[in-house]
Design a protein around this motif. Structure first.
Motif, PDB file in Angstrom:
ATOM      1  N   ILE A  91       0.832  -1.203   0.000  1.00  0.00           N
ATOM      2  CA  ILE A  91       0.000   0.000   0.000  1.00  0.00           C
ATOM      3  C   ILE A  91       0.868   1.255   0.000  1.00  0.00           C
ATOM      4  CG2 ILE A  91      -1.629   1.350   1.374  1.00  0.00           C
ATOM      5  CD1 ILE A  91      -2.828  -1.332   2.310  1.00  0.00           C
ATOM      6  N   VAL A  92       1.896   1.263   0.870  1.00  0.00           N
ATOM      7  CA  VAL A  92       2.776   2.429   0.966  1.00  0.00           C
ATOM      8  C   VAL A  92       3.511   2.672  -0.343  1.00  0.00           C
ATOM      9  CG1 VAL A  92       4.825   3.352   2.097  1.00  0.00           C
ATOM     10  CG2 VAL A  92       3.033   2.269   3.466  1.00  0.00           C
ATOM     11  N   SER A  93       4.054   1.577  -0.927  1.00  0.00           N
ATOM     12  CA  SER A  93       4.826   1.739  -2.160  1.00  0.00           C
ATOM     13  C   SER A  93       3.943   2.174  -3.323  1.00  0.00           C
ATOM     14  CB  SER A  93       5.542   0.419  -2.499  1.00  0.00           C
ATOM     15  OG  SER A  93       4.589  -0.597  -2.752  1.00  0.00           O
ATOM     16  N   ALA A  94       2.644   1.816  -3.233  1.00  0.00           N
ATOM     17  CA  ALA A  94       1.730   2.182  -4.311  1.00  0.00           C
ATOM     18  C   ALA A  94       1.130   3.570  -4.106  1.00  0.00           C
ATOM     19  CB  ALA A  94       0.606   1.146  -4.400  1.00  0.00           C
ATOM     20  N   SER A  95       1.403   4.184  -2.957  1.00  0.00           N
ATOM     21  CA  SER A  95       0.832   5.480  -2.640  1.00  0.00           C
ATOM     22  C   SER A  95       1.306   6.538  -3.624  1.00  0.00           C
ATOM     23  CB  SER A  95       1.230   5.894  -1.219  1.00  0.00           C
ATOM     24  OG  SER A  95       0.947   7.261  -1.002  1.00  0.00           O
ATOM     25  N   PRO A  96       0.382   7.377  -4.105  1.00  0.00           N
ATOM     26  CA  PRO A  96       0.813   8.463  -4.993  1.00  0.00           C
ATOM     27  C   PRO A  96       1.748   9.446  -4.299  1.00  0.00           C
ATOM     28  CG  PRO A  96      -1.483   8.749  -4.329  1.00  0.00           C
ATOM     29  CD  PRO A  96      -1.071   7.382  -3.873  1.00  0.00           C
ATOM     30  N   ILE A  97       1.733   9.475  -2.964  1.00  0.00           N
ATOM     31  CA  ILE A  97       2.610  10.381  -2.222  1.00  0.00           C
ATOM     32  C   ILE A  97       4.069   9.953  -2.382  1.00  0.00           C
ATOM     33  CG2 ILE A  97       3.104  11.427   0.005  1.00  0.00           C
ATOM     34  CD1 ILE A  97       0.372  12.152  -1.185  1.00  0.00           C
ATOM     35  N   SER A  98       4.306   8.644  -2.454  1.00  0.00           N
ATOM     36  CA  SER A  98       5.674   8.167  -2.661  1.00  0.00           C
ATOM     37  C   SER A  98       6.222   8.666  -3.993  1.00  0.00           C
ATOM     38  CB  SER A  98       5.710   6.637  -2.626  1.00  0.00           C
ATOM     39  OG  SER A  98       5.316   6.152  -1.363  1.00  0.00           O
ATOM     40  N   GLY A  99       5.392   8.569  -5.045  1.00  0.00           N
ATOM     41  CA  GLY A  99       5.814   9.069  -6.349  1.00  0.00           C
ATOM     42  C   GLY A  99       6.031  10.565  -6.332  1.00  0.00           C
ATOM     43  N   LEU A 100       5.150  11.287  -5.633  1.00  0.00           N
ATOM     44  CA  LEU A 100       5.279  12.739  -5.505  1.00  0.00           C
ATOM     45  C   LEU A 100       6.604  13.101  -4.837  1.00  0.00           C
ATOM     46  CD1 LEU A 100       4.275  15.689  -5.384  1.00  0.00           C
ATOM     47  CD2 LEU A 100       2.990  15.071  -3.326  1.00  0.00           C
ATOM     48  N   LEU A 101       6.925  12.437  -3.739  1.00  0.00           N
ATOM     49  CA  LEU A 101       8.174  12.718  -3.025  1.00  0.00           C
ATOM     50  C   LEU A 101       9.399  12.431  -3.884  1.00  0.00           C
ATOM     51  CD1 LEU A 101       7.202  11.386   0.506  1.00  0.00           C
ATOM     52  CD2 LEU A 101       8.037  13.694   0.013  1.00  0.00           C
ATOM     53  N   GLU A 102       9.340  11.354  -4.651  1.00  0.00           N
ATOM     54  CA  GLU A 102      10.478  11.015  -5.505  1.00  0.00           C
ATOM     55  C   GLU A 102      10.655  12.025  -6.634  1.00  0.00           C
ATOM     56  OE1 GLU A 102      12.852   8.593  -5.068  1.00  0.00           O
ATOM     57  OE2 GLU A 102      11.876   8.509  -3.103  1.00  0.00           O
ATOM     58  N   ARG A 103       9.562  12.601  -7.094  1.00  0.00           N
ATOM     59  CA  ARG A 103       9.671  13.636  -8.133  1.00  0.00           C
ATOM     60  C   ARG A 103      10.195  14.945  -7.556  1.00  0.00           C
ATOM     61  NH1 ARG A 103       5.092  10.799  -9.812  1.00  0.00           N
ATOM     62  NH2 ARG A 103       3.618  12.156  -8.718  1.00  0.00           N
ATOM     63  N   ASP A 127      12.361  15.096  -4.889  1.00  0.00           N
ATOM     64  CA  ASP A 127      13.779  14.850  -4.610  1.00  0.00           C
ATOM     65  C   ASP A 127      13.988  13.343  -4.522  1.00  0.00           C
ATOM     66  OD1 ASP A 127      16.442  15.127  -3.931  1.00  0.00           O
ATOM     67  OD2 ASP A 127      16.036  15.544  -1.807  1.00  0.00           O
ATOM     68  N   ARG A 128      14.799  12.801  -5.401  1.00  0.00           N
ATOM     69  CA  ARG A 128      15.005  11.350  -5.436  1.00  0.00           C
ATOM     70  C   ARG A 128      15.496  10.849  -4.074  1.00  0.00           C
ATOM     71  NH1 ARG A 128      18.109   8.921 -10.523  1.00  0.00           N
ATOM     72  NH2 ARG A 128      16.233   9.865 -11.444  1.00  0.00           N
ATOM     73  N   GLY A 129      14.807   9.832  -3.572  1.00  0.00           N
ATOM     74  CA  GLY A 129      15.141   9.268  -2.269  1.00  0.00           C
ATOM     75  C   GLY A 129      14.358   9.880  -1.127  1.00  0.00           C
ATOM     76  N   MET A 151       9.456  22.880  -9.021  1.00  0.00           N
ATOM     77  CA  MET A 151       8.751  21.807  -8.327  1.00  0.00           C
ATOM     78  C   MET A 151       9.703  20.749  -7.778  1.00  0.00           C
ATOM     79  SD  MET A 151       5.489  22.166  -7.976  1.00  0.00           S
ATOM     80  CE  MET A 151       4.894  20.490  -7.806  1.00  0.00           C
ATOM     81  N   THR A 152      10.997  21.049  -7.777  1.00  0.00           N
ATOM     82  CA  THR A 152      11.968  20.134  -7.175  1.00  0.00           C
ATOM     83  C   THR A 152      12.777  20.884  -6.125  1.00  0.00           C
ATOM     84  OG1 THR A 152      13.650  20.616  -8.863  1.00  0.00           O
ATOM     85  CG2 THR A 152      12.160  18.759  -9.286  1.00  0.00           C
ATOM     86  N   ALA A 153      13.355  20.116  -5.197  1.00  0.00           N
ATOM     87  CA  ALA A 153      14.168  20.715  -4.145  1.00  0.00           C
ATOM     88  C   ALA A 153      15.126  19.659  -3.614  1.00  0.00           C
ATOM     89  CB  ALA A 153      13.292  21.238  -3.019  1.00  0.00           C
ATOM     90  N   THR A 154      16.194  20.108  -2.994  1.00  0.00           N
ATOM     91  CA  THR A 154      17.114  19.188  -2.324  1.00  0.00           C
ATOM     92  C   THR A 154      16.803  19.205  -0.840  1.00  0.00           C
ATOM     93  OG1 THR A 154      18.842  19.615  -3.977  1.00  0.00           O
ATOM     94  CG2 THR A 154      19.521  18.634  -1.892  1.00  0.00           C
ATOM     95  N   LEU A 155      16.230  18.112  -0.349  1.00  0.00           N
ATOM     96  CA  LEU A 155      15.892  18.027   1.061  1.00  0.00           C
ATOM     97  C   LEU A 155      17.138  17.718   1.882  1.00  0.00           C
ATOM     98  CD1 LEU A 155      13.079  17.841  -0.276  1.00  0.00           C
ATOM     99  CD2 LEU A 155      12.452  16.180   1.481  1.00  0.00           C
TER     100      LEU A 155
END
Length: 448
Positions: free
Chosen positions: A16-28, A30-32, A89-93
């Motif tokens: 469920i977590v890996s399929a969450s659209p929030i995971s994809g959003l976070l990766e877009r 900042d990778r990781g 729409m990107t940033a370095t966290l």
């Protein structure tokens, strides 16, 4: 046995977590970045988000993906000092995120956060590709938007409808406008201008719209699709023998004809439209329609009958659907909506920050009875013609919102806030302000 069940449960949660659209959003963003957060979705009848901490990871908790994305944006702004906007729409966290020292919760009883104006599609978005749209949908989610206008690819719906009504390609090309003018074409103000469109355009836009809708559905965003309100080509009387009225001229452009609701083919043509729309893009729970926009003549038209016919056609397509209509100048005409059922209409008070129509007696566009029993949305127009300039009436946006919330009649049917700019990609601070309004627990000032 318990161990097996625990392993299976963990596997389900991980999926469920890996399929969450929030995971994809976070990766877009900042990778990781998805590894630095814990995302928790909790059932609730009220939209909310919470910021919390577990060990070194920040917890974003909410009742759905849009609420969680809103919480993520809140954290990035107010804890990490990161502002995501059309400018980036990107940033370095940071490797270690600033901790949430005390759990913070925000909620709203207003269910809708609306986005876009027909004009935005022509002035800012006419030639966007999927890469640009993907960023925009992420931006919507981050700002709590869950009800956007989605009109990409509508020209193909009309192409198919007209073909089935017996129009040939040349005639269809004379009716459907070019992309830079779709806004005014779909609001029934002109036809054909800026066209014809190449054949590949139709195929391309259908594919793009399907990607847009798929991503919105993944987030749980409700798209507002364009419905049918009686527009037909100006030659529909001669070509099809229809009973039409002439809405006149808009800014020198001939308007499309208006199919009278008592014409025996109104139901047939509206059903054909919704059938072709659904075939390409599925059903919607919200449809946008604006008959007689910006001064369209209603001479000889029974507005009460129009409202009922448009609503009947929409409800036939989806009995649960709601008609979304813009309050702009004289629209919606009181006679058009007076006898429609409560809950079937959602009215966008298009420029609430300057000329509200919900019932403020000080407004230039004052409506004595506001919208009566019908639900409405507090909107900020801000930008006209996609003109670029650093401006915005911050006090007006805040003060008029709370003025509406303090008005007994207006607040009873207020259902959300909305962005309705003619052009975007400018003045992001104003949209940050607007979209925070429903999440703030108490009145605040621009200095806050």
């Amino acid at each position: 046995m318990k161990r097996v069940c625990a392993v299976l449960l963990l596997a389900v949660i991980t999926t469920i977590v890996s399929a969450s659209p929030i995971s994809g959003l976070l990766e877009r963003i900042d990778r990781g970045a998805s590894k630095k957060f814990i995302i928790e979705e909790v059932k609730s009848d009220t939209d909310f988000f919470e910021l919390d901490q577990k060990g070194s990871r920040v917890v974003i908790r909410g009742n759905n993906s849009v609420s969680i994305a809103t919480g993520l944006n809140w954290y990035l702004k107010y804890y990490a000092g990161i502002h995501l906007s059309w400018n980036g729409m990107t940033a370095t966290l940071p490797d270690v995120l600033p901790p949430v020292m005390k759990k913070e919760r925000h909620e709203t009883k207003l269910p809708w956060r609306y986005d876009l104006n027909y004009c935005t599609y022509s002035y800012s978005m006419a030639f966007w590709d999927w890469e640009r749209w993907e960023k925009e949908i992420d931006w919507m989610a981050l700002h709590g938007i869950n009800l956007p206008l989605v009109i990409t690819g509508t020209e193909t719906v009309w192409y198919n409808v007209l073909q089935k009504l017996g129009y040939n390609k040349t005639e269809i090309d004379e009716f459907i406008s070019g992309p830079g003018f779709f806004a005014w074409w779909l609001m029934n103000n002109l036809e054909g201008w800026g066209g014809p469109n190449p054949d590949h355009w139709y195929t391309q836009q259908v594919s793009l719209q399907k990607k847009i809708l798929k991503r919105m559905h993944e987030y749980g965003i409700e798209p507002v699709l364009p419905g049918y309100c009686g527009m037909v080509p100006h030659n529909a009387k001669a070509k099809l023998g229809l009973n039409v009225s002439d809405p006149g001229v808009w800014c020198g452009y001939r308007r499309p004809a208006f199919l009278q609701p008592d014409d025996s083919r109104f139901e047939e043509i509206s059903s054909l439209y919704y059938k072709e729309l659904e075939k390409l893009y599925g059903k919607a729970n919200y449809y946008s329609m604006d008959p007689f926009h910006e001064g369209g003549s209603t001479d000889g038209v029974n507005l009460d009958a129009v409202g009922k016919a448009v609503m009947k056609a929409m409800k036939k397509a989806n009995p649960k659907a709601v008609w979304v209509i813009q309050a702009w100048q004289a629209n919606p005409r009181p006679e058009l909506i007076r006898n429609l059922e409560t809950g079937d209409l959602l009215i966008l008070d298009l420029t609430s920050e300057c000329r509200p129509q919900w019932g403020d007696p000080e407004s230039e566009w004052y409506r004595k009875d506001g919208y009566g029993k019908h639900n409405w949305v507090y909107c900020m127009l801000l930008n006209y013609g996609a003109n670029v300039g650093l401006h915005g009436k911050m006090d007006n946006v805040i003060d008029n919102y709370y003025l509406a919330k303090e008005n007994l009649r207006a607040r009873a049917t207020l259902k959300g806030v909305g962005m309705t700019p003619e052009g975007i990609e400018n003045n992001p601070v104003m949209y940050e302000l607007l979209m925070e309004l429903p999440w703030r627990p108490e009145r605040f000032t621009k200095e806050d």
